[in-house]
Write a protein that holds these residues in place. Structure first.
Motif: not given
Length: 135
Positions: A109-134
């Motif tokens: 439940g809920g939503w998260v961003f895939d890129k940072g929106i503030a601070g040192r993570w601004l515009g950088k990926p904040i998640v990395e894929p481990i396994e894709r669902s088919e």
């Protein structure tokens, strides 16, 4: 100092050298992850929003506050995905315009961003894929 000398090192690495080594390891891991996600297309995927990978397992690279809706202005739920935590995304939403953050809907439940929106993570990926669902 003695431990460093017995390990074959002339001197203890500086903090900058240690940070750079960890950064290089992360890039190597990210490159390996991208090549596993879509063999032969790693170079084409550089700079693509991580939400382009779709539903699956992801690892948070930093603490990410969970939002009620897939919108930057959405109110936080009070929960968070902690750095290093693995989570399952049931859905991915592309950003409205290129360069903005995409969104991943948590299976719990809920939503998260895939890129940072503030601070040192601004515009950088904040998640990395481990396994894709088919799908």
């Amino acid at each position: 100092r003695t431990a460093w000398l017995s390990a074959g090192l002339a001197a203890r690495p500086s903090r900058t050298e240690m940070v750079n080594a960890r950064h290089d390891q992360r890039l190597t891991l990210r490159d390996a992850t991208l090549s596993l996600a879509r063999p032969g297309r790693r170079d084409q995927l550089r700079g693509v929003s991580m939400s382009a990978f779709g539903p699956g397992k992801y690892r948070a690279l930093t603490k990410i506050r969970i939002r009620k809706e897939p919108d930057v202005a959405s109110e936080p739920t009070g929960g968070a995905v902690l750095a290093g935590e693995v989570f399952v995304a049931a859905e991915a939403k592309q950003p409205p315009t290129a360069g903005e953050a995409g969104f991943l809907r948590l299976e719990a439940g809920g939503w998260v961003f895939d890129k940072g929106i503030a601070g040192r993570w601004l515009g950088k990926p904040i998640v990395e894929p481990i396994e894709r669902s088919e799908e």
